[in-house]
Design an enzyme around this catalytic site. Structure first.
Site, short mmCIF file in Angstrom:
data_model
loop_
_atom_site.label_atom_id
_atom_site.label_comp_id
_atom_site.label_asym_id
_atom_site.label_seq_id
_atom_site.Cartn_x
_atom_site.Cartn_y
_atom_site.Cartn_z
N LYS A 1 116.33 9.06 -40.36
CA LYS A 1 115.86 7.69 -40.71
C LYS A 1 116.14 7.19 -41.92
O LYS A 1 116.33 5.85 -42.07
CB LYS A 1 114.23 7.62 -40.46
CG LYS A 1 113.91 7.94 -38.86
CD LYS A 1 112.34 7.89 -38.50
CE LYS A 1 111.94 7.89 -37.20
NZ LYS A 1 110.57 7.87 -37.10
N ASP B 1 108.27 0.90 -34.92
CA ASP B 1 106.82 1.37 -35.11
C ASP B 1 106.00 0.47 -36.04
O ASP B 1 104.97 0.33 -35.76
CB ASP B 1 106.98 2.92 -35.69
CG ASP B 1 107.64 4.08 -35.10
OD1 ASP B 1 107.41 3.93 -33.76
OD2 ASP B 1 108.08 4.83 -35.46
N GLY C 1 96.27 10.82 -43.07
CA GLY C 1 97.70 11.19 -43.23
C GLY C 1 98.54 10.51 -44.21
O GLY C 1 98.24 9.53 -44.61
N SER C 2 99.65 11.13 -44.45
CA SER C 2 100.55 10.84 -45.31
C SER C 2 101.85 11.01 -45.26
O SER C 2 102.75 10.91 -45.89
CB SER C 2 100.15 11.21 -46.98
OG SER C 2 100.30 12.63 -46.73
N GLY C 3 102.30 11.21 -43.95
CA GLY C 3 103.71 11.49 -43.40
C GLY C 3 104.55 10.23 -43.06
O GLY C 3 104.07 8.97 -43.50
N GLY C 4 105.70 10.40 -42.39
CA GLY C 4 106.48 9.18 -42.18
C GLY C 4 105.83 8.32 -41.36
O GLY C 4 105.94 7.11 -41.63
N MET C 5 105.16 8.50 -40.38
CA MET C 5 104.44 7.57 -39.37
C MET C 5 103.46 6.93 -40.30
O MET C 5 103.09 5.67 -39.90
CB MET C 5 103.94 8.18 -38.10
CG MET C 5 103.48 7.11 -37.21
SD MET C 5 104.45 6.19 -36.67
CE MET C 5 103.49 5.08 -35.61
#
Length: 279
Positions: free
Chosen positions: A76, A112, A135-139
């Site tokens: 990505k 997204d 949460g703190s990831g890509g999504m």
């Protein structure tokens, strides 16, 4: 739920090819897109591939006149320098999940981000500064960017003391390892509640849910997570991951074909994707 029979696809030497690029390809996009191509009578074919290198894959998109490509991890970010243009939806979060090829000119998008922005507006969710995103990831990056750009702000809640503060700083939010008091909108962007080992877990406590007005669970498999189920029974306004999947898939499909599938057809294709039959 009863399974659906797949419509008969058209494939010949005039077929337009679309692909998805992933280190570990799945059949989700393959089934979804090919189902709708057939339903709408489009001479398109969708195929998932695992490229040897992202550079070779992008060269192939140009050289073979592939109309579009979905992009999954780990490509990505690395795909961005290889494109001719990057839409604001992707440049905002520095991640591309969709490539559109217009006569050799490749543009990167992030559907997204588009889906989350569209969802909160279509559902009439009023912006607030009392949001807690777990949460703190890509999504989470895509979700927080989309919420920020539609007027929301609040707190990033994450156990990771590196990615959590970094995400918060990037979008001007606060960071906390725990949900702050007064959070009116709770957003889960973690695997908690997802099919598998975390299937029975909720990302927020019952007390936190009771104090909030809006619950947004980005988990899509299953749509009816423990968090969604509990919040619905508690009478909260609930947004779920299935809505994101449907909107981003419809957006991607439209960018490839020029046709916006109806919500009913998207749900039908998703139903087939989850419960495919041969026929």
């Amino acid at each position: 739920m009863s399974t659906l029979q797949r419509p008969v696809a058209i494939v010949d030497n005039e077929t337009t090819l679309c692909i998805s690029l992933a280190a570990r390809p799945s059949n989700h996009g393959v089934r979804f897109h090919n189902y709708l191509y057939a339903k709408y009578g489009l001479n398109f074919l969708y195929k998932a591939v695992a490229p040897r290198t992202i550079e070779e894959a992008v060269a192939g998109i140009r050289g073979l006149d592939i109309r579009g490509a979905g992009v999954s991890m780990p490509y990505k970010q690395s795909v961005i320098p290889l494109l001719d243009a990057v839409d604001a939806s992707a440049s905002r979060i520095e991640a591309v999940n969709t490539i559109v090829n217009d006569n050799g000119y490749l543009t990167g998008f992030n559907t997204d981000y588009i889906a989350v922005s569209t969802l909160v507006v279509e559902r009439g969710i009023e912006p607030t500064d009392a949001v807690a995103v777990r949460g703190s990831g890509g999504m989470a990056n895509a979700v927080v960017a989309a919420l920020t750009d539609t007027g929301f702000s609040g707190t990033i809640v994450a156990r990771n003391h590196e990615t959590g503060p970094r995400l918060a700083t990037r979008y001007g939010w606060k960071y906390s390892p725990t949900v702050p008091e007064g959070a009116r909108m709770l957003v889960n962007v973690t695997p908690l509640g997802m099919k598998g080992e975390n299937a029975n877990d909720m990302s927020f406590t019952t007390e936190e849910i009771s104090a909030a007005d809006i619950i947004f669970d980005c988990v899509a498999y299953p749509v009816e997570t423990p968090l969604v189920s509990y919040a619905t029974q508690a009478g909260k306004t609930v947004l779920n991951g299935g809505e994101i999947i449907a909107l981003q898939a419809a957006e991607q499909f439209e960018k490839y074909t020029g046709i916006r599938p109806s919500a009913a057809d998207v749900e039908e294709a998703e139903s087939y994707t989850r419960n495919p039959t041969v026929g």
